[in-house]
Structure formats: structure tokens, C-alpha cells
Design an enzyme around this catalytic site. Structure first.
Site, PDB file in Angstrom:
ATOM      1  N   ALA A  78       0.846  -1.196   0.000  1.00 47.14           N
ATOM      2  CA  ALA A  78       0.000   0.000   0.000  1.00 47.14           C
ATOM      3  C   ALA A  78       0.878   1.241   0.000  1.00 47.14           C
ATOM      4  CB  ALA A  78      -0.891   0.027   1.256  1.00 47.14           C
ATOM      5  N   THR A 120      -7.042  -1.000   7.922  1.00 48.84           N
ATOM      6  CA  THR A 120      -6.663  -0.079   9.001  1.00 48.84           C
ATOM      7  C   THR A 120      -7.891   0.450   9.750  1.00 48.84           C
ATOM      8  OG1 THR A 120      -5.855   2.185   9.340  1.00 48.84           O
ATOM      9  CG2 THR A 120      -6.517   1.657   7.128  1.00 48.84           C
ATOM     10  N   LYS A 148      -7.847   3.035   1.354  1.00 48.62           N
ATOM     11  CA  LYS A 148      -7.830   1.766   2.100  1.00 48.62           C
ATOM     12  C   LYS A 148      -9.262   1.228   2.223  1.00 48.62           C
ATOM     13  CE  LYS A 148      -5.007  -0.238   3.792  1.00 48.62           C
ATOM     14  NZ  LYS A 148      -4.130  -1.325   3.235  1.00 48.62           N
TER      15      LYS A 148
HETATM   16  P1  NAD Z   1       4.922   0.730   4.379  1.00 44.98           P
HETATM   17  O1  NAD Z   1       4.662   1.987   3.633  1.00 44.98           O
HETATM   18  O2  NAD Z   1       6.047   0.666   5.346  1.00 44.98           O
HETATM   19  O3  NAD Z   1       5.123  -0.478   3.352  1.00 44.98           O
HETATM   20  C1  NAD Z   1       4.365  -0.612   2.182  1.00 44.98           C
HETATM   21  C2  NAD Z   1       5.111  -1.559   1.244  1.00 44.98           C
HETATM   22  O4  NAD Z   1       4.322  -1.755   0.068  1.00 44.98           O
HETATM   23  C3  NAD Z   1       6.467  -1.009   0.789  1.00 44.98           C
HETATM   24  O5  NAD Z   1       7.452  -2.010   0.887  1.00 44.98           O
HETATM   25  C4  NAD Z   1       6.224  -0.627  -0.677  1.00 44.98           C
HETATM   26  O6  NAD Z   1       7.385  -0.732  -1.475  1.00 44.98           O
HETATM   27  C5  NAD Z   1       5.158  -1.647  -1.072  1.00 44.98           C
HETATM   28  N1  NAD Z   1       4.340  -1.218  -2.195  1.00 44.98           N
HETATM   29  C6  NAD Z   1       3.739   0.003  -2.366  1.00 44.98           C
HETATM   30  N2  NAD Z   1       3.071   0.025  -3.538  1.00 44.98           N
HETATM   31  C7  NAD Z   1       3.222  -1.203  -4.102  1.00 44.98           C
HETATM   32  C8  NAD Z   1       2.751  -1.797  -5.308  1.00 44.98           C
HETATM   33  N3  NAD Z   1       1.990  -1.111  -6.175  1.00 44.98           N
HETATM   34  N4  NAD Z   1       3.099  -3.070  -5.582  1.00 44.98           N
HETATM   35  C9  NAD Z   1       3.890  -3.768  -4.729  1.00 44.98           C
HETATM   36  N5  NAD Z   1       4.378  -3.260  -3.571  1.00 44.98           N
HETATM   37  C10 NAD Z   1       4.040  -1.992  -3.268  1.00 44.98           C
HETATM   38  O7  NAD Z   1       3.541   0.391   5.091  1.00 44.98           O
HETATM   39  P2  NAD Z   1       3.276  -0.360   6.474  1.00 44.98           P
HETATM   40  O8  NAD Z   1       3.234   0.639   7.554  1.00 44.98           O
HETATM   41  O9  NAD Z   1       4.168  -1.533   6.589  1.00 44.98           O
HETATM   42  O10 NAD Z   1       1.781  -0.847   6.232  1.00 44.98           O
HETATM   43  C11 NAD Z   1       1.517  -2.122   5.632  1.00 44.98           C
HETATM   44  C12 NAD Z   1       0.019  -2.302   5.496  1.00 44.98           C
HETATM   45  O11 NAD Z   1      -0.586  -2.227   6.786  1.00 44.98           O
HETATM   46  C13 NAD Z   1      -0.652  -1.215   4.668  1.00 44.98           C
HETATM   47  O12 NAD Z   1      -1.648  -1.823   3.890  1.00 44.98           O
HETATM   48  C14 NAD Z   1      -1.258  -0.265   5.695  1.00 44.98           C
HETATM   49  O13 NAD Z   1      -2.381   0.378   5.192  1.00 44.98           O
HETATM   50  C15 NAD Z   1      -1.615  -1.254   6.785  1.00 44.98           C
HETATM   51  N6  NAD Z   1      -1.644  -0.701   8.162  1.00 44.98           N
HETATM   52  C16 NAD Z   1      -0.586   0.027   8.619  1.00 44.98           C
HETATM   53  C17 NAD Z   1      -0.599   0.500   9.938  1.00 44.98           C
HETATM   54  C18 NAD Z   1       0.552   1.296  10.487  1.00 44.98           C
HETATM   55  O14 NAD Z   1       0.432   1.811  11.588  1.00 44.98           O
HETATM   56  N7  NAD Z   1       1.681   1.401   9.787  1.00 44.98           N
HETATM   57  C19 NAD Z   1      -1.704   0.242  10.752  1.00 44.98           C
HETATM   58  C20 NAD Z   1      -2.785  -0.517  10.238  1.00 44.98           C
HETATM   59  C21 NAD Z   1      -2.727  -0.993   8.942  1.00 44.98           C
END
Ligand code: NAD
Length: 328
Positions: A78, A120, A148
Site C-alpha cells: 500500500a 486499518t 484503504k
Molecule cells: P509501508 O509503507 O512501510 O510499506 C508498504 C510496502 O508496500 C512497501 O514495501 C512498498 O514498497 C510496497 N508497495 C507500495 N506500492 C506497491 C505496489 N503497487 N506493488 C507492490 N508493492 C508496493 O507500510 P506499512 O506501515 O508496513 O503498512 C503495511 C500495510 O498495513 C498497509 O496496507 C497499511 O495500510 C496497513 N496498516 C498500517 C498501519 C501502520 O500503523 N503502519 C496500521 C494498520 C494498517
């Protein structure tokens, strides 16, 4: 078990993959575009159980080639930073909405038996009081949260229409090692370690729940193993803190005080509070958070102190006009 992980080079996805590899018994394929937030160094350089592919979830042909033979898909990929979604939302829609749909189609064609869509708590919008239940309406306020919510609703529709065996999780804010230093906790720690100020939005009264990434990943494992297809599971368990309380705790653990705070103009449409009721995953799947916030935060500060090689190349000069907020 053969598990396909999208976004496995990001903060949470890489933690999930490292846990899988440490537990043994799984072959893991990671598909990651390596955007600014993805980092190959978040994963072991070489591991016989790991295959890393750089690629985009929007690439249906690549998915058709890679997916067959996998038992499960865990979808983390994402665009994840709220502030970036305010200055340009196209990539958010492209990856979080369209990319999710391309992935779900490919999962159907490859007859994947289990999909976990990682969503999320921000999809519920601001919750001034009480806590959101899984059946509550989605009222996202930022383009990040709306994109999302789009992916989340598509996941539901692929279950309802096509019986894609997908489980949706909606977690609160995460913290932990390997988090890109644009998000509030690593930004503040790395700013303090390099002698800078910490930018707090508005009056700092916005409230978030903070869960250690390890607890989030354990909950996702439970959803993967035992979740009911078509169901949604809220995930939380950390403390509820205002941004100012959080800032004061980080300052104290870093040996600094409030003179290092710089109050900056509030973010547009800044949600006051998120809060989810996570009793369903507790009662149905046996989830219990394990990491205390005080212990977890101190460990994370130590991690950033000891791993400057990882974050220093990624930190940009801080724009004092910009605050920071954890997207989730
Ligand atoms: P992040 O931004 O650290 O990692 C996202 C990863 O997705 C990166 O490695 C990026 O290179 C990859 N990516 C982006 N676009 C892409 C595409 N088109 N094809 C393939 N890979 C792609 O995010 P995170 O914090 O690790 O979050 C991961 C998931 O968890 C997300 O879906 C986010 O919405 C969800 N989330 C995050 C949190 C938080 O607090 N960080 C909380 C709840 C849910």
C-alpha cells in the site's frame, strides 16, 4: 505452506516475513515494488525459504506467473502515509484500490485458498467516543483512509460475489523497528538523535492507539490460520495516547524535554481519534497483545540508536512547517 506476501519489504510486511522465516515450515514469496517505503535490507539477504520479486501488484501478468502454487496471500502492499495522500492521492488509488482489485482477481484465477487483506482502523473515520465495531459504517476522511476503505470494500465484494476466501483485518497504529522515518515515532526519535526539533501538529490532542508491530503480526497470523472467510477482525490492544502524551514519553526516553517541541499548523482534516473494539478477534481467534508499550517504545528507541546505518540514508532535512503523523 507456501505464502505470498505483497509489500513484504515495508515496515509491517517485513516484520511478518521475518517472523514466518524464524518460525520455519513456510516457503515465502515477497512481491514488492520497492517504493521509497520499501527496503530490501528489511529482509534477510539470502534465505532458502525466501524468494524476493521486485514488482507491482497492478501487474496482472506477473501475478498470474507467480501466484499459482501458493496456499495463501497476505496483502500488505500500500501507499501508507496520510500526509503524502494529502499532497497527491493518485498513487494511493492506484495501489490501494486498483492494485488490490488486480490482486484479488489473480487470487481467484490461481484458486488461492486463503487471502488476508490488511486494512486499518482509519477506514472508520474519527471516533470521538467509544470504539468502532466491525459492522460500523466506513467514514474515511483522508485520501489514504478512503483508498484503504476502497480496497477493504473490494475484498468484501470478492467474498460476497466470487467467494474469494478473504479475511479483512483493521488494525490501529503500529510502531516498531524498520519503520520508515516519516511516521511520527521514528521521525521523532531520529530527529532527537540528530539534534533536531520534533514537529507536533496543532495542539497535540489528537488521540491514537499504539500497537507493537509484533502483536499486529501475531493477530494477522491468527486471521490467516483461523479467521472465517468474509469476516472482518479489528486489531488493537495498545494504549490510547494523545500525540502530546506520546511526544512527552519519547522526549523523556531520549533524555530531552519539551523545549524540543515545535508546534506546527494542524493537518487538513486531521481525525481527532481512532479506536476499535477488538473483542471479536480476542474471543473468536484467541488474540491477546503481549508487548507493553513502555517496554516496546524503549526497545524501539534503542533500535534506532543502534541502527543509524538503516535510517540515516532515508532521512530528509526536516521541513519545520510539516508535522508528522503515523498512518495506519
Ligand atoms: P509501508 O509503507 O512501510 O510499506 C508498504 C510496502 O508496500 C512497501 O514495501 C512498498 O514498497 C510496497 N508497495 C507500495 N506500492 C506497491 C505496489 N503497487 N506493488 C507492490 N508493492 C508496493 O507500510 P506499512 O506501515 O508496513 O503498512 C503495511 C500495510 O498495513 C498497509 O496496507 C497499511 O495500510 C496497513 N496498516 C498500517 C498501519 C501502520 O500503523 N503502519 C496500521 C494498520 C494498517
Amino acid at each position: 505452506m507456501k505464502i505470498f506476501v505483497t509489500g513484504g519489504a515495508g515496515f509491517i510486511g517485513s516484520h511478518f516475513v521475518r517472523r514466518l522465516l524464524a518460525a520455519g515450515g513456510s516457503e515465502v514469496t515477497v512481491l514488492d515494488k520497492l517504493t521509497y517505503a520499501g527496503n530490501r535490507a528489511n529482509l534477510p539477504k539470502e534465505d532458502p525459504q525466501l524468494r524476493f520479486v521486485r514488482g507491482d501488484i497492478n501487474d496482472g501478468a506477473l501475478l498470474a506467473e507467480l501466484l499459482p502454487g501458493h496456499d495463501a496471500v497476505v496483502h500488505f502492499a500500500a501507499e501508507s502515509h496520510v500526509d503524502r495522500s494529502l499532497s497527491g492521492a493518485s498513487d494511493f488509488v492506484l495501489t490501494n484500490v486498483l492494485g488490490s482489485q488486480v490482486l484479488f482477481d489473480a487470487c481467484l484465477k490461481a484458486r488461492v485458498e486463503r487471502v488476508v487483506h490488511v486494512s486499518t482502523d482509519e477506514v472508520y473515520g474519527s471516533v470521538p467516543e467509544g470504539s468502532s465495531l466491525e459492522g460500523d459504517p466506513l467514514l474515511p476522511n483522508s485520501p489514504y483512509a478512503a483508498s484503504k476503505a476502497g480496497g477493504d470494500l473490494l475484498a468484501r465484494s470478492y467474498f460476497q460475489s466470487h467467494r474469494l476466501p478473504v479475511v479483512i483485518t483493521r488494525c490501529s497504529n503500529n510502531y516498531g523497528p524498520y519503520q520508515y522515518p516519516e511516521k511520527v515515532i521514528p521521525l521523532f526519535i531520529t530527529n532527537l538523535l540528530t539534534g533536531k526539533q520534533v514537529p507536533v501538529y496543532g495542539d497535540g490532542r489528537n488521540v491514537r492507539h499504539w500497537l507493537h508491530v509484533d502483536d499486529h503480526c501475531r493477530a494477522i497470523e491468527l486471521a490467516l490460520e483461523k479467521g472465517t472467510p468474509g469476516e472482518i477482525y479489528n486489531i488493537a490492544g495498545g494504549p490510547e495516547l494523545s500525540n502530546l502524551d506520546l511526544t512527552m514519553r519519547i522526549l523523556e526516553l531520549c533524555g530531552a524535554d519539551e523545549r524540543r517541541i515545535q508546534y506546527v499548523t494542524d493537518r487538513k482534516g486531521h481525525d481527532l481519534r481512532y479506536s476499535v473494539d477488538y473483542s471479536r478477534i480476542t474471543e473468536e481467534l484467541g488474540y491477546q497483545p503481549q508487548k507493553s508499550f513502555d517496554e516496546g517504545l524503549a526497545e524501539v528507541i534503542d533500535w534506532y540508536r543502534d541502527n543509524q546505518w538503516w535510517w540515516a540514508p532515508q532521512t530528509q532535512p526536516v521541513d519545520p512547517a510539516a508535522g508528522a503523523e503515523q498512518a495506519g
